[in-house]
Design a protein around this motif. Structure first.
Motif, PDB file in Angstrom:
ATOM      1  N   SER A 191       4.847   7.783   4.575  1.00  0.00           N
ATOM      2  CA  SER A 191       3.750   6.810   4.630  1.00  0.00           C
ATOM      3  C   SER A 191       4.070   5.675   5.599  1.00  0.00           C
ATOM      4  CB  SER A 191       3.479   6.243   3.229  1.00  0.00           C
ATOM      5  OG  SER A 191       3.019   7.242   2.355  1.00  0.00           O
ATOM      6  N   GLN A 231       7.917  10.676   0.261  1.00  0.00           N
ATOM      7  CA  GLN A 231       6.518  10.285   0.458  1.00  0.00           C
ATOM      8  C   GLN A 231       6.433   8.857   0.982  1.00  0.00           C
ATOM      9  OE1 GLN A 231       4.048  10.911  -2.973  1.00  0.00           O
ATOM     10  NE2 GLN A 231       2.274   9.879  -2.067  1.00  0.00           N
ATOM     11  N   GLN A 253       9.293  11.308  -4.197  1.00  0.00           N
ATOM     12  CA  GLN A 253       8.587  10.028  -4.044  1.00  0.00           C
ATOM     13  C   GLN A 253       9.171   9.212  -2.885  1.00  0.00           C
ATOM     14  OE1 GLN A 253       8.898   8.298  -7.943  1.00  0.00           O
ATOM     15  NE2 GLN A 253       7.441   9.739  -8.861  1.00  0.00           N
ATOM     16  N   ASN A 265       0.817  -1.221   0.000  1.00  0.00           N
ATOM     17  CA  ASN A 265       0.000   0.000   0.000  1.00  0.00           C
ATOM     18  C   ASN A 265       0.848   1.267   0.000  1.00  0.00           C
ATOM     19  OD1 ASN A 265      -2.411  -1.433  -0.028  1.00  0.00           O
ATOM     20  ND2 ASN A 265      -2.611  -1.469   2.201  1.00  0.00           N
ATOM     21  N   VAL A 266       1.894   1.275   0.861  1.00  0.00           N
ATOM     22  CA  VAL A 266       2.705   2.491   0.927  1.00  0.00           C
ATOM     23  C   VAL A 266       3.524   2.656  -0.351  1.00  0.00           C
ATOM     24  CG1 VAL A 266       2.777   2.498   3.457  1.00  0.00           C
ATOM     25  CG2 VAL A 266       4.590   1.321   2.185  1.00  0.00           C
ATOM     26  N   CYS A 324       4.491  -0.914 -10.218  1.00  0.00           N
ATOM     27  CA  CYS A 324       4.814  -1.518  -8.922  1.00  0.00           C
ATOM     28  C   CYS A 324       4.565  -3.030  -9.002  1.00  0.00           C
ATOM     29  CB  CYS A 324       3.981  -0.908  -7.814  1.00  0.00           C
ATOM     30  SG  CYS A 324       4.113   0.891  -7.685  1.00  0.00           S
ATOM     31  N   GLY A 334       2.831   4.730  -7.405  1.00  0.00           N
ATOM     32  CA  GLY A 334       1.855   4.190  -8.332  1.00  0.00           C
ATOM     33  C   GLY A 334       1.451   5.113  -9.453  1.00  0.00           C
ATOM     34  N   ASN A 335       1.494   6.424  -9.226  1.00  0.00           N
ATOM     35  CA  ASN A 335       1.077   7.368 -10.274  1.00  0.00           C
ATOM     36  C   ASN A 335       2.151   7.590 -11.334  1.00  0.00           C
ATOM     37  OD1 ASN A 335      -1.428   7.758  -9.060  1.00  0.00           O
ATOM     38  ND2 ASN A 335      -0.666   9.452  -7.777  1.00  0.00           N
ATOM     39  N   TYR A 382       2.029   4.859   9.065  1.00  0.00           N
ATOM     40  CA  TYR A 382       1.496   3.510   9.305  1.00  0.00           C
ATOM     41  C   TYR A 382       1.940   2.977  10.661  1.00  0.00           C
ATOM     42  CZ  TYR A 382       1.120  -1.583   8.995  1.00  0.00           C
ATOM     43  OH  TYR A 382       0.846  -2.896   9.267  1.00  0.00           O
ATOM     44  N   LYS A 442       2.634   1.627  -3.391  1.00  0.00           N
ATOM     45  CA  LYS A 442       1.713   2.063  -4.447  1.00  0.00           C
ATOM     46  C   LYS A 442       1.338   3.524  -4.274  1.00  0.00           C
ATOM     47  CE  LYS A 442      -2.445   0.601  -6.886  1.00  0.00           C
ATOM     48  NZ  LYS A 442      -3.519  -0.424  -6.969  1.00  0.00           N
ATOM     49  N   ASN A 443       1.140   3.958  -3.011  1.00  0.00           N
ATOM     50  CA  ASN A 443       0.798   5.370  -2.768  1.00  0.00           C
ATOM     51  C   ASN A 443       1.919   6.310  -3.193  1.00  0.00           C
ATOM     52  OD1 ASN A 443      -1.685   4.696  -1.736  1.00  0.00           O
ATOM     53  ND2 ASN A 443      -1.003   4.661   0.407  1.00  0.00           N
ATOM     54  N   ALA A 444       3.168   5.865  -2.993  1.00  0.00           N
ATOM     55  CA  ALA A 444       4.306   6.741  -3.306  1.00  0.00           C
ATOM     56  C   ALA A 444       4.658   6.729  -4.791  1.00  0.00           C
ATOM     57  CB  ALA A 444       5.521   6.316  -2.473  1.00  0.00           C
TER      58      ALA A 444
END
Length: 808
Positions: free
Chosen positions: A536, A532, A529, A495-496, A507, A502-503, A540, A498-500
């Motif tokens: 994250s 970030q 990134q 999750n972390v 991944c 993924g855009n 968490y 992909k959040n950092a």
């Protein structure tokens, strides 16, 4: 106390007998009497001849009656309509008749009125119930009448008709007339009136335990998460055909409820695989199949008849389930109750269901025999009766079916233990065999496909960057805390990441703990990134149970000198950089965080209990009680050791709870209770930083879960709760209830036992709780020994204060 029996064949002969009986009453001092009518006839026009004749000859004498599936007089099948004169010879004996209608009042209101009347009439010693068949459950009535004084006995039956599959039934009385939707209640009592009631089922358990995983009222949907009918089909080869009821009747279910075994018959099998049971079965309870062996049933009835004979009754009232007639189809319907014939005059009927109060609770039974013994005055010749019974020869020869059933029951128990171990092993294998579907990220095949595409690109396309990532400590988490901890870390890492990234990149999860990000993002944006990602991870870890750390190795496809690397060199460089980062992580952990942590935790327990004299030695006592319970359950030495260690550590998390909440003398607010509920999580976090095993951490984490799923922190239910946590839950409650706390006095041992019994299947595992209650005296001896030199067991002035104990 006497009975005078009349068979109603026609009005003229009945009236003649009544007149003769009236003369007898005058000659014998006009005793108090009432008339009871049992009738296979339900037509009120035909029945009116009976009560009209009674009122003509005895105008002021009350009468009551009910419909039946067959009448019993002196343990023989009686005429279609039988009338019994109940004769009270003592002037202090009393009775009252009440009749209610379901169509006019709710069953809860009726139960409340019965309670009020019984409390108003302090002479009441017994309540006899005649209940019409109704579309609703009898549970509300049973629970409502639990409020009656504990010394009042309650017994009776659900009335029916000769067709036991029909819902037609009726009750009638001189106080309420005739109704098909009613409840008839008779109070008996007085200074010289004595009563004793008992039940006989004769059914013996066979095979394994089944947990009721889904039920609604009397519809039993699932046993052990499979359709309930499959149990009868798989284990007994009973087909879902017109003979299902009669075949299943030989194998009813024994249902653990209110601390006793209740028989429940399967009346029908439904298309969806559910069973329509004779009465309610609670979800979460335990049932076992049982069998009826004729000789064992007869022997059990003989034993109970001898016990009844010790009471020296003068009158017996018999409530025998109509379904038992079907069981004894090769004999007369009253075949089994013959041993009661010589004890006292008796009347009764074949019923749709039976009521009996035991251990303070009224329960509805099925396929059961209920006997109410009544007399006036003291026991006569009791010692002679006792000596006669004691000198009767007792047979120790068991029928073949009984011996086979014992063999099957014991082997089933052994198989259950083996299956339980296999389930644990299978769960472990399933955790190990995780796939990329766990994270939702692209898998290794997609990663290899992208590398192949990059390799075939124009040599000028050099703006690729690879981040190879590895979850630090995943193997340690898997080995120590189990693969569910590893899965949680993998999901969190995915999750972390992909959040950092993924855009701006692709991944992947390419192995158990390995992730890859491949991106074409500009060099200047990569720092943002990575920042970030770090933020994250930090966010968490603020609330996470398992600490997340990720080692990262970066590599650009193009070197600083502008030379494009091969795909293998590109991957190797990222891999080497990642391992350099991982080595730094391991050195930090080894040098600063895990040294002598077990010793520190033991000190923390002492510090925590030293803050509050009321909880001093609590962990030691819970450890000893837990060890005793584990031994009562027959667990292995390794399991006992695990549970006792976890019990000693179970409240370590309270070190993280503010003192003003933990030792607050008054009731906790909802916000304060939410703080208290964090202590299992805090304890698990403390233990997971050391070398304590996954199993022990899980026990500490879940020791406040409830068997019905209403506990915390995760709301686990039933056998999903670790067995060690289920053991400690009872041990912790015993010590909490019998200890003086800042917010209440200690509870009595009797009250503690009642609370455990009351909450089986709710707060506590019913199987473990039953073993605890069976070994209660041994546990009490340990409790008293542990408290020598510490605080003493007190009796609380307000038992309800147990509801306010902090761990709830």
């Amino acid at each position: 106390m006497k009975n005078r029996i009349f068979a109603f064949n026609d009005t003229a002969s009945f009236e003649k007998e009544l007149i003769q009986f009236k003369d007898w009453c005058k000659e014998n001092g006009s005793p108090t009497i009432c008339f009871q009518i049992h009738s296979e006839e339900l037509d009120p026009e035909k029945l009116s001849s009976v009560w009209n004749t009674l009122e003509h000859v005895f105008p002021d004498v009350p009468w009551f009656g009910n419909s039946t599936s067959g009448n019993i007089v002196n343990c023989d099948k009686a005429s279609e309509i039988s009338v019994s004169a109940i004769i009270f010879e003592k002037p202090t004996s009393k009775f009252e008749i009440y009749q209610y209608d379901f169509s006019q009042k709710s069953i809860s209101d009726i139960a409340c009125e019965i309670e009020k009347e019984a409390n108003r009439n302090h002479w009441v010693k017994a309540v006899e119930i005649y209940h019409c068949i109704s579309p609703f459950s009898t549970t509300l009535l049973c629970e409502g009448l639990d409020a009656l004084a504990p010394d009042i006995q309650i017994f009776g039956g659900i009335v029916c008709s000769p067709d036991i599959t029909s819902h037609n039934s009726c009750v009638f009385s001189s106080v309420g007339g005739y109704t098909r939707t009613g409840l008839l209640v008779v109070f008996y009592g007085g200074r010289e009136f004595y009563v004793e009631s008992r039940k006989i089922s004769g059914w013996k358990p066979i095979g394994r335990n089944f947990h009721v995983t889904r039920s609604e009222g009397n519809i039993l949907y699932e046993l052990g998460s499979i359709p309930a009918y499959e149990v009868y089909n798989k284990y007994l080869n009973i087909k879902n055909d017109k003979n299902f009821f009669y075949n299943a009747l030989e194998f009813p279910m024994l249902y653990e409820h209110n601390g006793i075994s209740i028989v429940r018959a399967a009346g029908a099998s439904n298309p969806d695989g559910s069973l329509t049971m004779s009465s309610d079965i609670d979800e979460g309870s335990i049932v076992r199949l049982s069998y009826g062996e004729p000789q064992l049933i007869v022997d059990s009835i003989k034993t109970e008849s001898e016990n009844s004979e010790m009471f020296a009754p003068e009158v017996l009232h018999i409530f025998s389930c109509a379904a038992r007639k079907a069981f004894w189809s090769q004999h007369e319907p009253t075949y089994e109750i013959t041993p009661f014939k010589k004890i006292a005059p008796n009347t009764g009927f074949f019923s749709h269901g039976e009521f009996l109060r035991e251990k303070g609770h009224l329960n509805q039974h099925n396929i059961t025999l209920v006997i109410a013994s009544m007399r006036e005055g003291p026991v006569v010749k009791r010692e002679q009766v006792k000596n006669d019974i004691e000198h009767r020869e007792k047979s120790t020869r068991l029928p073949l079916a009984a011996r086979m059933a014992t063999f099957i029951r014991e082997t089933s128990f052994e198989l259950e233990q083996i299956n339980s171990k296999l389930r644990v092993m299978n769960e472990h294998l399933q955790d190990v065999a995780t796939t990329d579907s766990l994270t939702g990220l692209e898998n290794r095949l997609a990663f290899d496909a992208l590398l192949n595409t990059i390799n075939q690109e124009d040599s000028e396309a050099n703006d690729w960057t690879m981040f190879l990532m590895d979850v630090n400590g995943l193997k340690y988490a898997n080995d120590t805390f189990g693969h569910q901890a590893g899965d949680a870390l993998i999901i969190a890492a995915a999750n972390v990441i992909k959040n950092a990234y993924g855009n701006n990149g692709n991944c992947f999860r390419i192995g158990g703990d390995e992730f890859v990000v491949v991106t074409r993002a500009p060099q200047e944006s990569l720092f943002i990134q990575q920042t970030q990602l770090k933020n994250s991870v930090d966010e968490y870890n603020k609330t996470a149970l398992y600490h997340l750390s990720i080692a990262i190795g970066e590599s650009r496809l193009c070197s600083d000198t502008g030379v494009r690397k091969s795909i293998s060199d590109w991957k190797m460089e990222a891999d080497l950089n990642m391992y350099r980062d991982k080595v730094r992580y391991h050195k930090t952990i080894e040098n600063s965080e895990n040294k002598n942590l077990k010793d520190l935790i033991s000190c923390l327990i002492s510090v925590e209990e030293a803050k509050d004299s009321y909880t001093a030695h609590h962990s030691e006592r819970v450890r000893e009680y837990s060890e005793l319970i584990a031994r009562f359950l027959g667990l292995s030495e390794s399991s006992i050791s695990l549970i006792t260690h976890a019990a000693h550590l179970h409240d370590i998390g309270k070190i993280g709870i503010r003192d003003n909440v933990l030792t607050k003398p008054g009731k906790l607010t909802d916000e304060e209770f939410e703080i208290i509920k964090q202590h299992p999580v805090i304890g698990a976090k403390i233990l997971m930083q050391s070398n304590y095993t996954h199993e022990m951490v899980q026990i500490v984490l879940h020791h406040h879960e409830r068997y019905d799923g209403r506990g915390y922190p995760e709301g686990l239910k039933g056998e999903n709760i670790p067995i060690g946590a289920r053991v400690i839950a009872i041990a912790d409650s015993i010590d909490a209830m019998t200890s003086k706390r800042v917010y209440r006095d200690a509870m009595s041992l009797d009250y503690c036992r009642e609370e455990i019994e009351k909450n089986l299947g709710k707060m506590y595992d019913p199987a473990i709780g039953k073993v605890v209650l069976e070994h209660w005296n041994e546990l009490v001896d340990s409790l008293l020994h542990m408290r020598t030199g510490h605080q003493k067991v007190l009796v609380s002035s307000d038992p309800s204060s147990w509801r306010e104990h902090r761990d709830r």
